[in-house]
Design a protein around this motif. Structure first.
Motif, short mmCIF file in Angstrom:
data_model
loop_
_atom_site.label_atom_id
_atom_site.label_comp_id
_atom_site.label_asym_id
_atom_site.label_seq_id
_atom_site.Cartn_x
_atom_site.Cartn_y
_atom_site.Cartn_z
N HIS A 1 0.82 -1.22 0.00
CA HIS A 1 0.00 0.00 0.00
C HIS A 1 0.85 1.27 0.00
N GLY A 2 2.14 1.13 -0.29
CA GLY A 2 2.99 2.28 -0.53
C GLY A 2 3.55 2.98 0.68
N PHE A 3 3.54 2.32 1.85
CA PHE A 3 4.01 2.97 3.07
C PHE A 3 5.43 2.57 3.48
N ASN A 4 5.77 1.31 3.33
CA ASN A 4 7.08 0.87 3.82
C ASN A 4 8.22 1.40 2.96
N LYS A 5 9.20 1.99 3.61
CA LYS A 5 10.41 2.49 2.93
C LYS A 5 11.67 1.78 3.44
N GLN A 6 11.48 0.84 4.36
CA GLN A 6 12.64 0.17 4.96
C GLN A 6 13.24 -0.87 4.04
N THR A 7 14.54 -1.06 4.19
CA THR A 7 15.21 -2.20 3.58
C THR A 7 15.34 -3.30 4.65
#
Length: 556
Positions: free
Chosen positions: A269-275
């Motif tokens: 849903h386009g929220f996570n930016k973590q690796t």
């Protein structure tokens, strides 16, 4: 842009090109695809429906059996005889209820001495109850009762999330696509939550039934004694190691769900930016902080209980209150910077407007930061922290990207409303009252040997007793948490009204709508679910309050 009115789609596929618009501007629009996704009920929904139907069938069959074989059931199933006796006594209890009320009224104390005597007798009867209480059975009943109640609320909320029609109250300012996307996000989170909660409940039941808590305690005691020579008299040392072991096991058990939430649901849903690397680094930092900070806190807590005897609840409460106040000071200053980068908000219109607002309200602003929230998530936030004359305002970079300057200032006005109205102090007071109640109640249970023996313990370590007590405390904890949410929601309305009086009515309302859309917050939650779970009022309620003409639009 004008949106097409919702119409029920016709079934023949061949006429798709000619039929009227369903959810969007044409039959094959992205809105239609999203609506179909939201309406679709999958395997989990079928399981939920099956379980509910099964429970209804069991209840009906049970009622029929009781009605037909009421006299024979104690003979057929003697183990359930106490249950039959209780059910059979309900009619007489109801008919005698006025008599019981009069009896209580006649025996109410009229003098201080009578009140003290009644209190003493009640305490004595309570102590006798503790000596005979079936602790393990009570824990299982409480645990499953709360789980079933919350699962029912989750299912009610899930039914709301399957709806594709926007309520009339939000249709004018929430686009249909945004409404459907929020529901799709909510459904994915709901699916994960239902599975995780069921797993956790089964896990808790297994731990209780098979006495795994005492097993782990004695395994830790044996390991510490083998490696260090510290015997049972070193309870605090054993407790610290046990605390770390429980933390590691809990992290491992919750890890699959957390990974799925972060890298499947949030990413979808386009929220996570973590690796993965950042996620692992954060987890290691969290575990190390838990060990290095949690260990000494556990040691201090146990030392206070051991040294202060039966009155420990006051001293333990004072210790934890000091720890909580210290955490408020050190968390944003020393701990959160380990995970996020805080930079001074650059010079410009936004900084000037916020500083002007702080000056207007005599807010002792010392630092104004922007934090790199986008490093991990697309969600946004802003908050105020600090004591006395040293206050700081923190704004997420995602908030700056999503809202205009005027809207951000309106949100800051809301946060300053919490400060001006002493909401933080009120919440701290409510938390301290709750903590005191917990420790006082714990003081009545911690010395009850029956509580330990019913779970398979032949010793009485305080930390394990606290774990057992937390199981017993669940119903009261749920009520107190609900009361805290009620207070929090009242504070949110109050802070909105404060921002409105500052002249930010329209930008605050538009910011709330924009953030609801950007964060894909639930637009139409189930009322009972939101009342029980939400610490913030639903969007529609907040907008209605902001638009309330009884609230003055502006004060200088």
């Amino acid at each position: 842009m004008t949106e097409a009115t919702y119409q029920t789609p016709t079934k023949p596929k061949a006429a798709a090109a000619a039929m009227a618009p369903k959810f969007g501007d044409d039959p094959n629009s992205a809105v239609d695809a999203q609506a179909a996704l939201v309406m679709r009920k999958g395997f989990l929904d079928d399981v939920i429906d099956g379980i509910q139907m099964g429970l209804i069938a069991i209840v009906l069959i049970s009622l029929i059996l009781v009605a037909v074989f009421s006299d024979s059931l104690p003979v057929l199933y003697p183990a359930l005889k106490p249950l039959y006796a209780f059910i059979g006594s309900i009619p007489s209890m109801l008919t005698r209820l006025p008599e019981y009320v009069l009896m209580i009224k006649d025996n109410l104390p009229t003098t201080t001495d009578e009140a003290l005597l009644l209190m003493k007798e009640s305490c004595h009867q309570f102590d006798q109850l503790l000596n005979s209480l079936p602790y393990k059975e009570c824990v299982l009943v409480f645990s499953w009762a709360i789980y079933l109640w919350e699962a029912k609320l989750d299912i009610r909320q899930r039914d709301r999330l399957h709806e594709v029609r926007r309520p009339a109250t939000i249709a004018s300012f929430i686009p249909r696509q945004a409404y459907l996307e929020a529901n799709a996000y909510g459904l994915d989170k709901s699916s994960l939550s239902l599975v995780k909660n069921a797993f956790t409940q089964i896990q808790t039941t297994v731990i209780i039934l098979y006495d795994l808590t005492p097993w782990l305690w004695y395994a830790v005691v044996d390991a510490v004694e083998d490696f260090t020579g510290y015997g049972p008299e070193y309870e605090i040392t054993h407790s610290i190691v046990y605390f770390i072991a429980v933390t590691l096991i809990s992290t491992a058990l919750s890890l699959p769900f957390d990974l799925y939430s972060t890298f499947i649901v949030e990413k979808k849903h386009g929220f996570n930016k973590q690796t993965i690397g950042l996620y692992v680094t954060d987890m290691i930092k969290t575990l190390l902080l838990t060990a290095f900070l949690g260990g000494p806190i556990v040691a201090a807590f146990l030392w206070v209980i051991i040294k202060t005897g039966s009155q420990f609840y006051f001293y333990a409460w004072a210790l934890m209150a000091a720890v909580q106040l210290l955490a408020i000071v050190i968390y944003p200053t020393f701990i959160q910077p380990l995970f996020n980068k805080f930079d001074p908000l650059p010079e410009g219109e936004l900084r000037n407007e916020i500083e002007a607002l702080a000056s207007r309200l005599n807010f002792p602003l010392k630092k104004l930061y922007v934090v790199d929230g986008s490093k991990r998530s697309g969600h946004s936030n802003a908050y105020v922290f600090g004591f006395l004359k040293s206050k700081r305002i923190v704004i997420y970079d995602t908030l700056i990207n999503q809202c205009s300057t005027e809207e951000i200032v309106a949100i800051v006005g809301h946060e300053l409303g919490h400060w001006k109205k002493n909401h933080i102090l009120r919440m701290l007071t409510a938390v301290q009252i709750q903590t005191f109640v917990i420790f006082y109640a714990f003081s009545r249970f911690v010395g009850e040997r029956r509580m330990y023996t019913s779970f398979g313990m032949d010793t009485m370590p305080v930390l394990v007793g606290l774990i057992f007590f937390q199981y017993l405390y669940q119903p009261l904890d749920s009520l107190l948490s609900f009361a805290t949410n009620v207070l929090s929601r009242a504070h949110e309305f109050d802070a909105d009204a404060f921002s409105k009086k500052l002249g930010f009515s329209k930008p605050l309302a538009s910011a709330l709508v924009k953030l609801q859309i950007e964060n894909k917050g639930i637009m139409n939650p189930d009322p009972l679910y939101s009342a029980y779970h939400y610490s913030h009022p639903p969007l529609v309620e907040r907008l209605n309050a902001i638009n309330d003409p009884d609230v003055a639009p502006k004060t200088e």
